[in-house]
Design a protein around this motif. Structure first.
Motif, PDB file in Angstrom:
ATOM      1  N   ASP A   9      16.467  28.186 -14.860  1.00 13.50           N
ATOM      2  CA  ASP A   9      17.743  27.463 -14.742  1.00 13.50           C
ATOM      3  C   ASP A   9      17.557  25.964 -14.944  1.00 13.50           C
ATOM      4  OD1 ASP A   9      16.368  27.450 -12.225  1.00 13.50           O
ATOM      5  OD2 ASP A   9      18.227  26.897 -11.205  1.00 13.50           O
ATOM      6  N   LEU A  10      16.400  25.435 -14.593  1.00 11.09           N
ATOM      7  CA  LEU A  10      16.104  24.019 -14.824  1.00 11.09           C
ATOM      8  C   LEU A  10      15.902  23.753 -16.315  1.00 11.09           C
ATOM      9  CD1 LEU A  10      15.573  21.229 -13.624  1.00 11.09           C
ATOM     10  CD2 LEU A  10      13.192  21.910 -13.283  1.00 11.09           C
ATOM     11  N   VAL A  11      15.191  24.644 -16.978  1.00  8.71           N
ATOM     12  CA  VAL A  11      14.992  24.519 -18.426  1.00  8.71           C
ATOM     13  C   VAL A  11      16.332  24.594 -19.144  1.00  8.71           C
ATOM     14  CG1 VAL A  11      13.973  25.627 -20.472  1.00  8.71           C
ATOM     15  CG2 VAL A  11      12.642  25.414 -18.359  1.00  8.71           C
ATOM     16  N   GLN A  12      17.192  25.520 -18.735  1.00  5.40           N
ATOM     17  CA  GLN A  12      18.509  25.662 -19.365  1.00  5.40           C
ATOM     18  C   GLN A  12      19.359  24.420 -19.134  1.00  5.40           C
ATOM     19  OE1 GLN A  12      19.496  28.241 -21.422  1.00  5.40           O
ATOM     20  NE2 GLN A  12      21.096  26.774 -21.893  1.00  5.40           N
ATOM     21  N   ALA A  13      19.309  23.861 -17.938  1.00  3.16           N
ATOM     22  CA  ALA A  13      20.072  22.639 -17.653  1.00  3.16           C
ATOM     23  C   ALA A  13      19.597  21.490 -18.535  1.00  3.16           C
ATOM     24  CB  ALA A  13      19.952  22.270 -16.175  1.00  3.16           C
ATOM     25  N   GLN A  14      18.284  21.368 -18.731  1.00  5.19           N
ATOM     26  CA  GLN A  14      17.760  20.307 -19.598  1.00  5.19           C
ATOM     27  C   GLN A  14      18.170  20.552 -21.041  1.00  5.19           C
ATOM     28  OE1 GLN A  14      15.886  17.402 -18.669  1.00  5.19           O
ATOM     29  NE2 GLN A  14      16.593  16.909 -20.730  1.00  5.19           N
ATOM     30  N   ARG A  15      18.123  21.804 -21.473  1.00  4.55           N
ATOM     31  CA  ARG A  15      18.540  22.150 -22.839  1.00  4.55           C
ATOM     32  C   ARG A  15      20.023  21.817 -23.041  1.00  4.55           C
ATOM     33  NH1 ARG A  15      16.979  27.374 -22.918  1.00  4.55           N
ATOM     34  NH2 ARG A  15      14.898  26.739 -23.516  1.00  4.55           N
ATOM     35  N   PRO A  59       6.357  12.216 -11.291  1.00  6.06           N
ATOM     36  CA  PRO A  59       7.262  11.801 -12.370  1.00  6.06           C
ATOM     37  C   PRO A  59       6.859  12.420 -13.710  1.00  6.06           C
ATOM     38  CG  PRO A  59       6.647   9.901 -11.047  1.00  6.06           C
ATOM     39  CD  PRO A  59       5.794  11.059 -10.583  1.00  6.06           C
ATOM     40  N   ALA A  60       5.582  12.723 -13.859  1.00  6.96           N
ATOM     41  CA  ALA A  60       5.113  13.355 -15.097  1.00  6.96           C
ATOM     42  C   ALA A  60       5.739  14.731 -15.298  1.00  6.96           C
ATOM     43  CB  ALA A  60       3.595  13.460 -15.093  1.00  6.96           C
ATOM     44  N   ALA A  61       6.127  15.393 -14.216  1.00  5.73           N
ATOM     45  CA  ALA A  61       6.757  16.713 -14.332  1.00  5.73           C
ATOM     46  C   ALA A  61       8.101  16.601 -15.046  1.00  5.73           C
ATOM     47  CB  ALA A  61       6.936  17.344 -12.957  1.00  5.73           C
ATOM     48  N   ARG A  62       8.853  15.553 -14.756  1.00  8.07           N
ATOM     49  CA  ARG A  62      10.152  15.355 -15.423  1.00  8.07           C
ATOM     50  C   ARG A  62       9.955  15.087 -16.911  1.00  8.07           C
ATOM     51  NH1 ARG A  62      14.245  14.329 -11.360  1.00  8.07           N
ATOM     52  NH2 ARG A  62      13.206  14.205  -9.347  1.00  8.07           N
ATOM     53  N   VAL A  63       8.948  14.298 -17.224  1.00 10.91           N
ATOM     54  CA  VAL A  63       8.636  14.012 -18.624  1.00 10.91           C
ATOM     55  C   VAL A  63       8.209  15.295 -19.328  1.00 10.91           C
ATOM     56  CG1 VAL A  63       7.089  12.737 -20.164  1.00 10.91           C
ATOM     57  CG2 VAL A  63       8.034  11.619 -18.128  1.00 10.91           C
ATOM     58  N   GLU A  64       7.395  16.082 -18.662  1.00  9.13           N
ATOM     59  CA  GLU A  64       6.916  17.329 -19.259  1.00  9.13           C
ATOM     60  C   GLU A  64       8.061  18.316 -19.498  1.00  9.13           C
ATOM     61  OE1 GLU A  64       4.288  20.149 -20.879  1.00  9.13           O
ATOM     62  OE2 GLU A  64       4.200  17.982 -20.657  1.00  9.13           O
ATOM     63  N   LEU A  65       9.014  18.371 -18.583  1.00 13.44           N
ATOM     64  CA  LEU A  65      10.182  19.236 -18.792  1.00 13.44           C
ATOM     65  C   LEU A  65      10.903  18.829 -20.067  1.00 13.44           C
ATOM     66  CD1 LEU A  65      12.319  21.356 -17.938  1.00 13.44           C
ATOM     67  CD2 LEU A  65      13.430  19.517 -16.647  1.00 13.44           C
ATOM     68  N   ARG A  70      12.290  19.829 -25.718  1.00 16.27           N
ATOM     69  CA  ARG A  70      12.401  19.301 -27.080  1.00 16.27           C
ATOM     70  C   ARG A  70      11.548  20.106 -28.050  1.00 16.27           C
ATOM     71  NH1 ARG A  70      10.681  14.090 -25.735  1.00 16.27           N
ATOM     72  NH2 ARG A  70      12.079  13.535 -24.089  1.00 16.27           N
ATOM     73  N   ALA A  71      10.352  20.491 -27.627  1.00 15.95           N
ATOM     74  CA  ALA A  71       9.472  21.294 -28.482  1.00 15.95           C
ATOM     75  C   ALA A  71      10.101  22.656 -28.783  1.00 15.95           C
ATOM     76  CB  ALA A  71       8.107  21.466 -27.822  1.00 15.95           C
ATOM     77  N   GLN A  72      10.707  23.280 -27.768  1.00 14.16           N
ATOM     78  CA  GLN A  72      11.384  24.569 -27.980  1.00 14.16           C
ATOM     79  C   GLN A  72      12.553  24.420 -28.944  1.00 14.16           C
ATOM     80  OE1 GLN A  72      12.558  25.916 -24.103  1.00 14.16           O
ATOM     81  NE2 GLN A  72      10.467  26.345 -23.461  1.00 14.16           N
ATOM     82  N   GLU A  73      13.290  23.321 -28.812  1.00 12.84           N
ATOM     83  CA  GLU A  73      14.439  23.097 -29.690  1.00 12.84           C
ATOM     84  C   GLU A  73      13.988  22.896 -31.135  1.00 12.84           C
ATOM     85  OE1 GLU A  73      16.236  19.789 -27.694  1.00 12.84           O
ATOM     86  OE2 GLU A  73      17.431  21.081 -26.399  1.00 12.84           O
ATOM     87  N   LYS A  74      12.891  22.187 -31.323  1.00 15.49           N
ATOM     88  CA  LYS A  74      12.380  21.977 -32.678  1.00 15.49           C
ATOM     89  C   LYS A  74      11.933  23.291 -33.301  1.00 15.49           C
ATOM     90  CE  LYS A  74      10.981  17.189 -32.469  1.00 15.49           C
ATOM     91  NZ  LYS A  74       9.872  16.236 -32.548  1.00 15.49           N
TER      92      LYS A  74
END
Length: 83
Positions: A9-15, A59-65, A70-74
């Protein structure tokens, strides 16, 4: 940060946030609805319980998300629309 296992659900929210942001950047109409959606998604992302866990504290976790999404979208290469 190594590849963290983010909750779906976090990945979907970011997407959804990325898609909404892209739509807002592309369109001149309906910006109020897109801005509201962006705010709702921002709150969902910031308040997600994952950030209170050991894995999510950095904070690196937020960057990694953001990086992983972005990698999945590409890889998918799809164009987006708001439902």
């Amino acid at each position: 940060m190594p590849h963290a296992a983010f909750p779906p659900d976090l990945v979907q929210a970011q997407r959804d946030w990325n898609r909404t942001y892209a739509l807002l950047a592309e369109h001149q109409l309906h910006t109020t609805a897109l801005r509201r959606r962006l705010l709702e998604l921002s709150l969902r992302l910031v308040r997600h319980p994952f950030w209170a866990t050991e894995q999510g504290r950095s904070p690196a976790a937020r960057v990694e998300l953001r990086r992983q999404v972005r990698a999945q979208e590409k890889e998918g290469g799809d164009r987006w629309s708001i439902a």
